[in-house]
Design a protein around this motif. Structure first.
Motif, PDB file in Angstrom:
ATOM      1  N   GLU A   1       0.819  -1.213   0.000  1.00 14.69           N
ATOM      2  CA  GLU A   1       0.000   0.000   0.000  1.00 14.69           C
ATOM      3  C   GLU A   1       0.853   1.263   0.000  1.00 14.69           C
ATOM      4  O   GLU A   1       0.330   2.365  -0.118  1.00 14.69           O
ATOM      5  CB  GLU A   1      -0.924  -0.002   1.220  1.00 14.69           C
ATOM      6  CG  GLU A   1      -1.907  -1.159   1.209  1.00 14.69           C
ATOM      7  CD  GLU A   1      -2.684  -1.282   2.505  1.00 14.69           C
ATOM      8  OE1 GLU A   1      -2.572  -0.382   3.369  1.00 14.69           O
ATOM      9  OE2 GLU A   1      -3.388  -2.290   2.661  1.00 14.69           O
ATOM     10  N   ARG A   2       2.156   1.108   0.135  1.00 17.85           N
ATOM     11  CA  ARG A   2       3.071   2.252   0.178  1.00 17.85           C
ATOM     12  C   ARG A   2       4.088   2.132  -0.948  1.00 17.85           C
ATOM     13  O   ARG A   2       4.335   1.072  -1.467  1.00 17.85           O
ATOM     14  CB  ARG A   2       3.831   2.298   1.498  1.00 17.85           C
ATOM     15  CG  ARG A   2       2.960   2.470   2.694  1.00 17.85           C
ATOM     16  CD  ARG A   2       3.827   2.351   3.948  1.00 17.85           C
ATOM     17  NE  ARG A   2       3.015   2.230   5.120  1.00 17.85           N
ATOM     18  CZ  ARG A   2       2.745   3.221   5.945  1.00 17.85           C
ATOM     19  NH1 ARG A   2       3.219   4.422   5.723  1.00 17.85           N
ATOM     20  NH2 ARG A   2       1.995   3.026   7.000  1.00 17.85           N
ATOM     21  N   GLY A   3       4.731   3.234  -1.223  1.00 20.65           N
ATOM     22  CA  GLY A   3       5.850   3.236  -2.151  1.00 20.65           C
ATOM     23  C   GLY A   3       5.447   3.179  -3.608  1.00 20.65           C
ATOM     24  O   GLY A   3       4.291   3.343  -3.979  1.00 20.65           O
ATOM     25  N   ASN A   4       6.463   2.939  -4.425  1.00 15.98           N
ATOM     26  CA  ASN A   4       6.286   2.850  -5.871  1.00 15.98           C
ATOM     27  C   ASN A   4       7.317   1.856  -6.406  1.00 15.98           C
ATOM     28  O   ASN A   4       7.925   1.129  -5.627  1.00 15.98           O
ATOM     29  CB  ASN A   4       6.453   4.235  -6.505  1.00 15.98           C
ATOM     30  CG  ASN A   4       7.759   4.892  -6.081  1.00 15.98           C
ATOM     31  OD1 ASN A   4       8.812   4.253  -6.042  1.00 15.98           O
ATOM     32  ND2 ASN A   4       7.689   6.175  -5.750  1.00 15.98           N
ATOM     33  N   ARG A   5       7.535   1.837  -7.713  1.00 22.45           N
ATOM     34  CA  ARG A   5       8.477   0.866  -8.287  1.00 22.45           C
ATOM     35  C   ARG A   5       9.905   1.062  -7.784  1.00 22.45           C
ATOM     36  O   ARG A   5      10.666   0.125  -7.726  1.00 22.45           O
ATOM     37  CB  ARG A   5       8.455   0.953  -9.811  1.00 22.45           C
ATOM     38  CG  ARG A   5       7.260   0.249 -10.398  1.00 22.45           C
ATOM     39  CD  ARG A   5       7.422   0.129 -11.873  1.00 22.45           C
ATOM     40  NE  ARG A   5       6.655   1.208 -12.509  1.00 22.45           N
ATOM     41  CZ  ARG A   5       6.619   1.445 -13.775  1.00 22.45           C
ATOM     42  NH1 ARG A   5       7.334   0.710 -14.606  1.00 22.45           N
ATOM     43  NH2 ARG A   5       5.883   2.413 -14.254  1.00 22.45           N
ATOM     44  N   ARG A   6      10.247   2.279  -7.431  1.00 15.95           N
ATOM     45  CA  ARG A   6      11.611   2.555  -6.975  1.00 15.95           C
ATOM     46  C   ARG A   6      11.763   2.431  -5.461  1.00 15.95           C
ATOM     47  O   ARG A   6      12.880   2.346  -4.967  1.00 15.95           O
ATOM     48  CB  ARG A   6      12.026   3.957  -7.396  1.00 15.95           C
ATOM     49  CG  ARG A   6      12.156   4.118  -8.882  1.00 15.95           C
ATOM     50  CD  ARG A   6      12.534   5.543  -9.254  1.00 15.95           C
ATOM     51  NE  ARG A   6      13.582   6.107  -8.409  1.00 15.95           N
ATOM     52  CZ  ARG A   6      14.884   6.067  -8.671  1.00 15.95           C
ATOM     53  NH1 ARG A   6      15.308   5.465  -9.747  1.00 15.95           N
ATOM     54  NH2 ARG A   6      15.757   6.639  -7.859  1.00 15.95           N
TER      55      ARG A   6
END
Length: 188
Positions: free
Chosen positions: A69-74
């Motif tokens: 539910e947090r963050g992104n691809r990086r």
């Protein structure tokens, strides 16, 4: 908030937590919530590559999981998969030196964390507002007991702790309760 969840540790999990970095990482995720490898690295004064590797070891053993539910691809976030770890020593093979060594390492890492937490409080207690500054105890008692009596004593302590376990309310402060109990050789 539901009932607390437990990771019932097996031999493989014990070997994973025999490393001090992994115990610290798991403790931080349980105490402070989800974090990234780089955030944890900064907090511990380590490289993000080192913390990433140890986080993957914890994830493979089921102690932590990716927080999707947090963050992104990086940016990959991690969270504790359970609230607590429970070790039932009787379930471990006592005749295996590797298991004994891992148990000693794991328990020593836990005690190091307890010590660090207590020292942190002692060093910062002057910064706490009343009544927290004087709401602590660092006492010890030497009690004569038989093994069965000691087991009942430990069960009663756990019952008291469970009686106070509840979701945090507004104005609450996290309150660390550290408890050690073990037999010692009597002086001759």
């Amino acid at each position: 908030m539901g009932q607390p969840t437990y990771h019932h540790m097996n031999v493989e999990g014990l070997k994973v937590l025999a490393h001090p970095m992994r115990v610290r990482l798991l403790g931080l995720l349980r105490t402070h919530g989800p974090a990234t490898a780089s955030g944890l690295a900064q907090r511990l004064g380590e490289s993000s590559g080192t913390t990433s590797w140890h986080l993957r070891q914890l994830a493979d053993a089921g102690f932590i999981e990716e927080d999707t539910e947090r963050g992104n691809r990086r940016e990959r976030w991690w969270r504790a998969a359970q609230d607590h770890t429970e070790l039932r020593e009787r379930s471990l093979p006592e005749d295996d030196p590797e298991v004994r060594d891992a148990l000693v390492a794991y328990m020593s890492n836990i005690l190091d964390g307890y010590r660090d937490r207590a020292v942190g409080f002692v060093r910062s207690r002057h910064t706490w507002d009343e009544p927290w500054r004087h709401t602590s105890s660092m006492s010890d008692w030497l009690l004569p007991m038989g093994a069965e009596e000691a087991q009942r004593f430990l069960a009663e302590i756990e019952t008291v702790v469970e009686r106070y376990r509840r979701p945090a309310a507004e104005g609450d402060q996290a309150f660390a309760v550290q408890f050690q109990a073990f037999p010692i050789e009597a002086e001759q």
